[in-house]
Motif scaffolding. Structure first.
Motif: not given
Length: 481
Positions: A240-245, A274-276, A282-283
């Protein structure tokens, strides 16, 4: 009295974390023993979560601390002695919901002398909210924000000791405290924070202002947490993160998200990763390569587009174009042909014309999302978009929203149906809500399948034949070995 309390109780709190918080967990536990004695029964708690999966993970930490202190969980907040609201503030109507429920709690509290109420989360990071609580909801016992959630035990012990309302809001922090108690909602899967905050400042979004700047956890701390989870029976993790990338950019020794994933893949016992959420800008190609090669990373990617119009994307401060987004999707699909793509779309952003909206429909038709979360633009006080000119009239926005929804649902139903007749692996998450003879499992692509089974199957993987598609889920049968 709880006889298991530590006898050698220190007179002064340690300075170092997390030792300091364990000291206050013990101290709060001693106060709780006295409160339970006065009440003649164990005291209960209920944590109510509003908002995103980051908040849900924070609530698991609050629950873990409360249980360590000695509270007993009570699912119905009206019956609980200690009610905690973990709030969301992405939309202003979320704030109104909290105020409404607080009013009801205030009436219940008058009848329960042992009751306490705490408020935390994103909504508390807004100064005007705290002022309103102080003025109109003075029966609230504890108010804290997103940056000092790790101090919960310390703040609670202070409230128990003083008997006065405790308010502790931090504007920002670079601090991350590891190894505090946590109580998972599911024994077989868990969210894992890999970073906090956001640096993107999309013009419609309040999150960077209430969650603060990006800060990444050390990879060793993340690996250690996931290894512990695996040893405790967890087979699926959601990073989990606001923007994992953009993970790892703030570390002293920078690490990319793709590098972190490679390390997590090697952890024995973890079957699914999984991730989001992923920000398109940033991908990286490195991440696409890791996803293509991995046997553990789920075949599902949530990639918010928000709008298909490059002009509107610039006003949103998203920092990619329509063409750039479509090119990225093309590279992902080429590398991972069976990927399930989902997205977020905002309709009616200030200045959006019919031509801009048609660009969004064009992206939906070209990408063919498995599902999309569609939102009517909601003016959020405190964001640049809230004061932009050319706010779109409600009737036009609603018409566009309905047309988008129709398009998305038609494509989603077609996308879902392509798996009919195949055998897939499902992780059983629960007994079906509507039919106790069925269980509900989740596929790697995040779709649900309902098939015959019982509670003994929860948390285990099964091969399932997808017999029939019902729009957004499947009816299946257990595939015999």
């Amino acid at each position: 009295m709880n006889e298991n309390r530590i006898n050698a109780f220190m007179d002064e709190a340690p300075v170092q974390e997390p030792e300091r918080q364990y000291y206050y967990i013990e101290k709060a536990g001693r106060y709780l023993d006295k409160m339970c004695e006065a009440a003649g029964r164990p005291l209960t708690f209920c944590v109510t979560t509003f908002g995103c999966q980051m908040n849900a993970r924070d609530s698991e930490k609050l629950t873990g601390i409360l249980e360590r202190i000695g509270y007993v969980e009570e699912p119905e907040e009206e019956k609980a002695d200690f009610v905690i609201y973990n709030t969301c503030t992405v939309r202003e109507n979320a704030n109104q919901r909290v105020y409404g429920r607080l009013g009801q709690l205030g009436r219940i509290k008058k009848k329960n002398p042992h009751m306490m109420i705490a408020l935390c989360g994103c909504m508390m990071q807004e100064p005007e909210v705290v002022e309103k609580l102080k003025k109109s909801y003075h029966f609230v016992d504890l108010i804290f924000g997103t940056h000092n959630i790790y101090k919960f035990a310390e703040l609670l012990a202070t409230r128990m000791e003083s008997g006065r309302t405790v308010i502790d809001i931090w504007k920002d922090t670079d601090k991350i405290v590891e190894d505090l108690p946590s109580e998972r909602k599911y024994p077989f899967k868990s969210g894992v924070n890999i970073m906090f905050g956001c640096n993107n400042f999309c013009s419609y979004c309040i999150v960077p202002y209430v969650r603060g700047r990006e800060r990444s956890r050390e990879p060793e701390a993340i690996i250690r947490e996931i290894e512990r989870l695996a040893a405790d029976g967890v087979t699926e993790v959601m990073l989990l993160g606001q923007n994992v990338n953009s993970y790892g950019k703030t570390l002293e020794h920078p690490v990319t998200f793709a590098q972190l994933l490679r390390r997590i893949e090697k952890i024995d016992g973890i079957e699914r990763i999984r991730f989001m959420t992923s920000h398109p800008k940033d991908l990286s190609d490195e991440l696409i390569e890791v996803m293509a090669e991995s046997e553990k990373i789920c075949r599902h990617l949530h990639l918010p587009v928000q709008s298909g119009s490059t002009r509107i994307l610039e006003k949103m401060n998203r920092r990619y174009t329509k063409e750039g987004y479509l090119d990225l999707v093309g590279r992902i699909k080429k590398a991972v042909p069976d990927i399930s793509l989902t997205t977020d779309i905002i309709v009616g952003f200030p200045g959006e014309t019919e031509e801009d909206f048609q660009e969004t429909l064009d992206v939906v038709r070209k990408v063919r999302y498995d599902s999309a979360f569609t939102f009517i633009y909601s003016k959020r006080t405190g964001t640049p978009a809230a004061v932009m000119e050319d706010q779109v009239p409600d009737e036009i926005v609603k018409d566009r929203f309905n047309r988008l929804l129709s398009e998305v649902q038609e494509i989603s139903a077609e996308r879902c149906a392509v798996h009919t007749g195949t055998v897939q692996t499902a992780l059983v998450e629960s007994v079906n809500d509507h039919d106790e003879s069925l269980v509900t499992g989740r596929l790697s692509n995040n779709l649900l399948v309902h098939f015959p089974g019982d509670a003994s199957m929860i948390g285990k993987f099964f091969r399932v034949y997808l017999k029939e598609c019902r729009g957004f889920y499947y009816i299946g049968t257990l595939q015999k070995e």
